[in-house]
Design an enzyme around this catalytic site. Structure first.
Site, short mmCIF file in Angstrom:
data_model
loop_
_atom_site.label_atom_id
_atom_site.label_comp_id
_atom_site.label_asym_id
_atom_site.label_seq_id
_atom_site.Cartn_x
_atom_site.Cartn_y
_atom_site.Cartn_z
N LYS A 149 0.85 -1.20 0.00
CA LYS A 149 0.00 0.00 0.00
C LYS A 149 0.89 1.25 0.00
O LYS A 149 1.97 1.25 0.61
CB LYS A 149 -0.90 -0.02 1.24
CG LYS A 149 -2.00 1.05 1.24
CD LYS A 149 -2.89 0.89 2.49
CE LYS A 149 -3.98 1.94 2.53
NZ LYS A 149 -4.84 1.81 3.72
N SER A 207 -9.72 2.04 2.81
CA SER A 207 -8.83 2.76 1.93
C SER A 207 -7.81 1.89 1.20
O SER A 207 -7.19 2.34 0.24
CB SER A 207 -8.07 3.81 2.74
OG SER A 207 -7.22 3.18 3.69
N SER A 228 -9.92 -0.30 6.97
CA SER A 228 -9.32 -0.11 5.64
C SER A 228 -8.70 -1.35 5.02
O SER A 228 -8.35 -1.34 3.85
CB SER A 228 -8.27 1.00 5.70
OG SER A 228 -8.91 2.25 5.68
#
Lengths: 486, 476
Positions: free
Chosen positions: A79, A154, A178
């Site tokens: 990420k 996210s 997330s």
């Protein structure tokens, strides 16, 4: 397994087997991934930074020898808020444009130590502020099950990449859901470890008291492998716990007969999609068939979780994001006339709307005159939420709930209505506030063929039990084997 | 009108740890800019602070030495404000749960003792340093993250002199426990002062100003003296004091307003989530307590009692720990402590001042000083010779006894040897002789001086006095 099978569709543990037999090489895996990305990435937009030459080079530079690590030759995506030395790490924000950290996050160091191959960075909501990956400065990521829909957020880029076989597995981060919510919406496995299980060193902070790095994988066994790889005490993070890491991969294979599982009534309220409710009920039935004892329970302060979260998380975020000021790194606005002008213009140009909204909200919550009514009160209710779990875990070994009240929604559907968007995390937020581990595994599909996720919550540092429940459930179902048609 | 001056001081102390408070960078002073930095003290995204236990130890040591109550739980807070010398745009500090509170520091004003209350002691990180150029500013982050201890007094001082005494007493304690270089010029000790005036009968405090930018203890005193007068003049004219921060201008000797308008800061303090709170272990505190030496105040009282020193002498000697240690070692070797004190406060301290050396660097072993004092007592050398002998011993590092032998400095007590000198002096100074005969007893001092001159200071003064009087007796 036939050799014409695309390696990018396999799991890490399957690839580890093939690699150890000498049937394939790391380059083979890398090539299949690159092919998939070249074919699919344009419609998905799951990746924030990817350089295929670099990925191949890293593959070629892998050290051969007897001391090959557990993940030797296995490619992994990261990420975009986890620091990788000398590689773009931008939190999908314009304000970190061009930023390359001078050091690796501890989780990255650990992965590299055991031979994992870093492929690139995945798209995310800007600074992890969002539940749909629509707030990224690189544009929204699309859900592989329906390109008109969001992948969740996210860590939407990581979940979409794993779901679409652009990645074998990936790292995400979870502050209020997330990892689990996008895993649920993309039909993959996502695990948020106990707060303190994985070092946060190098994870660009959103809310320091809630953030955790965790795995997003195609099955539970991979989640166990990846969690073990990144867990453990770190001298660089004083909030990381000095508690031994279990051998998750072998512990998951024990049965779940007699395990006590709580079903909190607060998670089956109005607003939860009927198809979701039905799938979860079937999953509970499946767990009972496997020998678990499922009983209703209650977590009475659940209804305050979203409010508490949006005070605590934004308060911390407002302070954590202060450093993006144009002085040392990232964006600095041009044509500035003074110091104050530099701060104002840089932050105005660099942050997107949602980041600004949360900074303002958090700044307000901490302001003198409002601190007691908001931030301080939120901390007190946070303690009550944690006590709810403590009490439930006196009786139960784990708690099972839906991960998200609905399956994936359309791109643009909620972006202009922050409050509705914030409710996407209604079932995942409590675990962060309480610091407990939680994971999401596929447990069904809607009629529109959108994945539904089952959330399993556990006692602090008892990732073993939730992984074990997840693995047993997965072994008796086929959901995780379904792939999106792209 | 009679005013009462009310002063409170805020001292920022750099603790002398080897590494910074939240990372491993060196704290060395004077290195090239931005060479002692890392992602943590530069506040890079993703970096995290880890507390340096040594800094906490030193902070606790100060707190105990200042008779404070130490907090049971250690917690840090973030103080949020934007400034380029603060890389994270927040400072890790302590807000509502400081390291320690409610301390006492005793100062001596004239003959009286006065207790100044310490409000709080807390640990925080230092900021970087800005260098303003013509149309740009440069930042040196080396200082960023050096452990700072903030020591805040209650407004218990009632004169600039008391503020000065507070600082000297504080510095003396800090040096005793060896926690800081206490160097105001290098910035390892910084001091801000709050001052207000009120009419003697008033219960409410007057409006205060905060004075910054003083770079010596004398500067603090001078700034407060100036500010007292400025405020008094305003009040006398019936004007109001503006609550503001003022900078001391050392060259002009005046305080000047720092900003035209005081900006109201809201620092939005909240608990630092990157550093988990923890409890002080009892054993840790006990170990720190054991590590604290006898402090100036009790030492002074002991010196008065055990060595029969005057309060004044004891006060001077204990104000520096090394001097006090030196004194005690000498006192164990030589039986008249008062004499040691006289030499320490007199000739030795004068030499140190002139040559800018501390007692630690002074090339004079305790056994040398006590040996020399014994030689005076035993009549081996005169007190006068001892004064020059002392300097020579310091400069050469040699044993005074050896120097006496090498240079033939022994006192002359032999009557035969003194006979000639005294007779000669009497013969050569008929006027003084006459004066003495006429009853001017003081004339004998002049004659003695002459004998000393002739013997290069080596003559036994008592003997010479005796002999001169004997010789002139008949004549009187």
């Amino acid at each position: 397994m036939t050799m014409n099978m695309k390696l990018n569709t396999l799991t890490a543990h399957e690839l580890i087997d093939l690699l150890s037999k000498g049937d394939i090489s790391p380059i083979d895996i890398c090539n299949d991934i690159i092919n998939r990305i070249e074919k699919q990435e344009k419609s998905l937009n799951a990746l924030a930074h990817f350089d295929k030459e670099k990925a191949l080079e890293r593959c070629k530079n892998l050290k051969e020898g007897v001391n090959k690590g557990k993940l030797w030759g296995i490619p992994i995506f990261i990420k975009d808020n986890i620091s990788v030395k000398d590689e773009l790490t931008t939190c999908s924000s314009k304000i970190l444009k061009g930023f390359k950290p001078p050091y690796n996050a501890t989780a990255i160091e650990k992965l590299m130590d055991i031979g994992a191959v870093l492929m690139g960075k995945t798209n995310m909501d800007e600074f992890a502020f969002g539940s749909s990956t629509e707030t990224s400065c690189y544009g929204p990521t699309r859900n592989p099950w329906d390109l008109e829909r969001i992948p969740g957020g996210s860590s939407g880029g990581s979940a979409a990449a794993v779901s679409a076989d652009e990645a074998i597995f990936a790292l995400g981060s979870d502050t209020g859901g997330s990892i689990r919510q996008p895993a649920s919406l993309c039909g993959v496995v996502g695990l948020k470890p106990t707060y303190g299980r994985v070092s946060r060193y190098g994870l660009i902070a959103f809310a320091s008291s809630l953030d955790q790095i965790g795995p997003i994988t195609k099955d539970v066994e991979d989640a166990a492998i990846l969690l073990k790889a990144i867990s453990g005490h770190d001298e660089m993070d004083s909030t990381s716990a000095d508690i031994p890491v279990s051998d998750y991969s072998s512990n998951i294979k024990k049965g779940i007969k007699g395990l006590k599982i709580g079903i909190p009534k607060e998670y089956f309220i109005e607003g939860v999609d009927k198809e979701v409710k039905d799938s979860i009920k079937l999953a509970i039935g499946e767990l009972e068939k496997l020998g678990a004892v499922c009983e209703d329970t209650c977590l009475p302060h659940t209804e305050y979780a979203v409010s508490v979260y949006y005070l605590v998380a934004t308060a911390e975020a407002s302070s954590n994001l202060a450093r993006f000021d144009g002085v040392q790194y990232g964006l600095r606005a041009e044509n500035i006339t003074s110091m104050m002008d530099m701060y104002k213009k840089t932050r105005k140009e660099g942050f997107g709307d949602e980041a600004k909204r949360r900074i303002i909200l958090g700044t307000f919550a901490l302001s003198s005159g409002y601190y007691d009514a908001y931030y301080s009160k939120a901390l007190k209710v946070r303690t009550l939420i944690k006590m709810d779990f403590d009490k439930a875990f006196e009786k139960f070994d784990a708690i099972v709930t839906p991960t998200s009240p609905t399956a994936s929604f359309k791109i643009g559907e909620k972006i202009s209505d922050p409050l509705t968007m914030y409710l996407s995390d209604i079932f995942t937020i409590s675990a962060n506030l309480a610091g407990i581990p939680g994971m999401s595994i596929p447990c069904g599909f809607t009629k529109a063929n959108l994945p539904i996720g089952l959330q399993i919550l556990g006692k602090p540092f008892d990732e073993d039990t939730i992984l074990r429940i997840a693995y047993n459930y997965e072994q008796s179902t086929e959901w995780h084997k379904k792939k999106p048609k792209l | 009108m009679d005013y009462e001056i009310v002063i409170g001081l805020e001292v920022h102390l750099q603790l002398n740890t080897k590494s910074k408070v939240f990372c491993g960078c060196s704290t060395n002073f004077g290195s090239a800019p931005n060479t002692q930095v890392c992602p943590v003290c530069l506040g890079f995204p993703g970096s995290l602070p880890v507390l340096n236990r040594r800094a906490l130890e030193l902070g606790a040591k100060v707190s105990i030495a200042l008779n404070c109550q130490i907090a049971e739980k250690i917690r840090f807070d973030r103080k949020n404000y934007f400034y380029p010398d603060l890389p994270k745009d927040y400072q890790i500090s302590q807000f509502d749960q400081p390291l320690a509170q409610h301390g006492i520091l005793t100062i001596i004003t004239g003959e009286a003792e006065k207790n100044i209350r310490i409000r709080r002691v807390h640990l925080e990180e230092d900021t970087g340093k800005l260098f303003h150029q013509k149309d740009s500013s440069l930042i040196d982050f080396n200082r960023c993250g050096i452990p700072l201890l903030e020591i805040v007094s209650e407004p218990d001082m009632n004169s600039p002199e008391e503020a000065y005494l507070y600082l000297t007493a504080l510095k003396s304690i800090l040096e005793y426990i060896d926690v800081s270089d206490c160097n105001m010029e290098e910035g390892s000790l910084r001091c801000d002062a709050n001052i207000s005036l009120r009419k003697k009968a008033d219960k409410e405090l007057g409006t205060k100003t905060e004075i910054k930018n003083m770079n010596s203890f004398k500067g603090v005193k001078a700034a407060l003296e100036y500010e007292t007068k400025r405020q008094m003049d305003l009040l006398e004219d019936g004007k109001r004091i503006a609550q503001e921060t003022r900078l001391y201008n050392t060259e002009k000797g005046v305080t000047e307003p720092m900003r035209s308008k005081e900006e109201a800061h809201d620092y939005r303090y909240f608990p630092e989530p990157d550093l988990a709170p923890f409890n002080f272990e009892k054993s840790f505190l006990k170990a720190i307590e054991r590590d604290i030496p006898e402090l100036p105040e009790p030492k002074k009282n002991r010196f008065i009692k055990d060595y029969l020193l005057s309060g004044y002498d004891a006060g001077i000697i204990v104000s520096d720990k090394n001097t006090a240690d030196y004194f005690e070692k000498c006192a164990s070797l030589y039986s008249n402590p008062k004499t040691i004190a006289n030499w320490l406060i007199g000739d030795i301290s004068a030499y140190m001042k002139d040559n800018n050396v501390s007692i630690k660097d002074l090339n004079l072993k305790e056994s040398y000083l006590s040996g020399m004092l014994k030689m005076i007592d035993n009549g081996v050398i005169t007190g006068k010779i001892a004064k020059t002998l002392l300097i020579e011993a310091i400069q050469t590092g040699k044993d005074p006894e050896k120097l006496v032998k090498e240079n033939g400095l022994e006192q002359i007590s032999d009557v035969k040897l003194l006979e000639a000198a005294t007779s000669q002096v009497i013969a050569e100074n008929p006027k003084s002789t006459e004066d003495f005969k006429n009853g001017k007893d003081n004339a004998i001092m002049f004659l003695m001086g002459k004998v000393m001159q002739k013997t290069k200071g080596r003559a036994n003064p008592n003997k010479v006095n005796e002999m001169l009087r004997e010789k002139l007796k008949g004549a009187r």
